[in-house]
Design a protein around this motif. Sequence first.
Motif: not given
Length: 767
Positions: A410-424
């Motif tokens: 996938i295209c994602m600017s960070s391997i950590n989803l906390i940085d770039v998504t609403t995962v929290t």
Amino acid sequence: MCGSRFGGELFSSSCCVAAFLLLLFALDQPGVVTAQTPKSPWQTLTGNAPVVIAKGGFSGVFPDSSDAAYKLTYIAGSSDTISWCDVRLTKDGVGICLPELTINNGTNIQVVYPQGEKNYLVNGVPTSGWFSVDYSIKDLSLVSLLQDVFSRTDKFDASLFPILAVEDVQKQVTPPALWLNIQHDMFYRQHNLSMRSYLLSLSKRVILSYVSSPEVIFLRSIAGTFRRTKTKFIFRFLDEATIEPSTNQTYGSLLKNLTFIKTFASGILVPKQYIWPVTSDLYLQPHTSIVLDAHKEGLEVYASGFANDALFSYNYSYDPLAEYLSFIDNGMFSVDGVLTDFPITASEAIGCFSHTEANSSEHGKPVVFSHNGASGMYPDCTDLAYQQAVKDGADFIDCPVQVTQDGTLICMSSINLIDVTTVTGSPFSSHSSVIPEIQDGPGIFTFNLTWEDISKNLKPTISSPEIKYRLYRNPRYKNAGNFMRLSDFLDFAKDKALSGVLISIENAAFLAEKLGYSVTDGVIKALKDSGYNNQTVQEVMIQSSYSSVLVKFKQQTKYKLLYVVDESIRDAAPSSIVDIKQFAHSVAVSKQSIFPESQQFVVGQTELVKNLKSAGLNVHVYLLMNEFVSQPWDFFSDPIVEINQYVQGAGADGIITDFPGTATAYRRNACSKLGDKAPNYMLPVQVGGLLELMVPDALPPALSPMPVLEVSDVVEPPLMPASLRPSTHGEENAGPPASQPSGGPPRSIVASVVVSLAMLCGSLVLI
């Protein structure tokens, strides 16, 4: 046919008569004559280019109305810029230039005269502070100017710039035109001072090009006296709800009677929101008809309130140049001038960027790389960010590749989803773990969740790298757009007017060693499956800060390779450059590696770009952003000045940016091919020039020496062999699937523990 000169044949007499009759008709029909006359591209009242008015000089850098501010206007900007002076009267009737009626904000008068605070009625409003009417010009010679906008640098306050009389500005700066703004005439009359008498006396010594005032009675009383001069009188509008003191009407009411304004003024000066209103959350509303209405009355229109470091509409994406263009080159109208704290940017807009056509199919230098798509406008790596980057004319759009638990790239600017998504805020918020090889703190990583988990349950979050300054990006769209797989990205890019695609790969060694997954093989397969091996229209570039990744691509593909130096360096050892050339075609270096800065002042220029280019490597600079706090003071809070410095000043080949639209606009500017004949405002700034204007005690601290890139920093062991599917170690102990989270331990933690135990067992066997 009448009037042919073929073969030397002359006009016949009948044709001469016809031509004569046509001429008479044209003279009787002015519109016909106008149609034959070359039409000005400017939609100002006169057809001339808009003027730039420097408010207190270049007050975005130096204290307003200081000698340095006025002089910098012409050193860095256009030679025909108009100098603006807010006139205040001293108790002995001398006119001085100061931005406010109460002079304590922009001067150190509170230190010089600590007991000088007074309370006066100003237009019926009780006002406290220090006032010029209480001091003679000699008294004020002990007072120095300060920067009156606290978000701007105060380093020049120590220079103790003196307060200037209007005559001082004329003599020391010799501006091509002087604009005097007169306010609070009634207040001065209460103190037995006459602004009218002052102007009449001054006009015998100084040419007054413009006089503005927000007070009707004052302008009406003075305009007749100057009727036979070339002085233009401009009525200044304040906020619409504010009451004009001499008529007791609101400025909003006066705006409806432009015919009345025309009886004593040749133009109006209005806050910019009068023309382009904005909503409470800073988005543009439709423009008003004020410019067109005023032009119909024969009134020029000047707009005020421009500053590169102020909050303005999100529609402009923190690009002040784009804001100016909406006032002067929108296809419907143009204001006749702009009042600004940063005259250089207004001059750029008028002199180099107006009336240029955007063409996304044209690519050139500098090469423009998107950074996570147009991430300054939409959430990173979403379909909206990529669509905008293409629309903006980026040469390369980029995909930072990450892998999901089920092996989807996938295209994602960070391997950590906390940085770039609403995962929290999602059902997966408990799926956090600490993986020191990636980062120190806890994270929820892309390989913790499947593609379905991510695409159906999470939303993207827009990046706001300058959030500590409360500078947010496009808040209405902070969670807009859809995530994209690498295959989606490649399919999207294939038929677009792009030079190519940039695939960024990080953490490849970790993924191979700990998850048994080869992200390099996955990317090679995805590119092949998408047909990129069989086309020559678009170039494929692979980017990484790991040489091992690029070495593998060098061995297995013919793609162009971009090596990212992920630390700030002052130079690269010749041996390291030789090594880089073995596996890369180009290098990306940080801004600090080219123009080191201390406390946001440029302190020098390294030889890094020169040395890399001498070795045959293209050099690209990262990361450029539009937010004014991201630029050193030397670049005047202007992203165009910054881009120009790296391209013209340092010779960078490419720009990596969150705002590709700004970089491609720079590339289209009409002054780019003028070379030595380019105007001042499109020349690179003098490196360290602002430091030379600073007193020694105010200089920023010296920088610690940055390292030199050595071979040991570049060379890495090869990537270990791995498969095209991530390891499933520990899944039997991971509890319910991630799409149905429970209170048990996250799968990522269990997997990490199993991998660690396996490694421990292996070491014991070897013993």
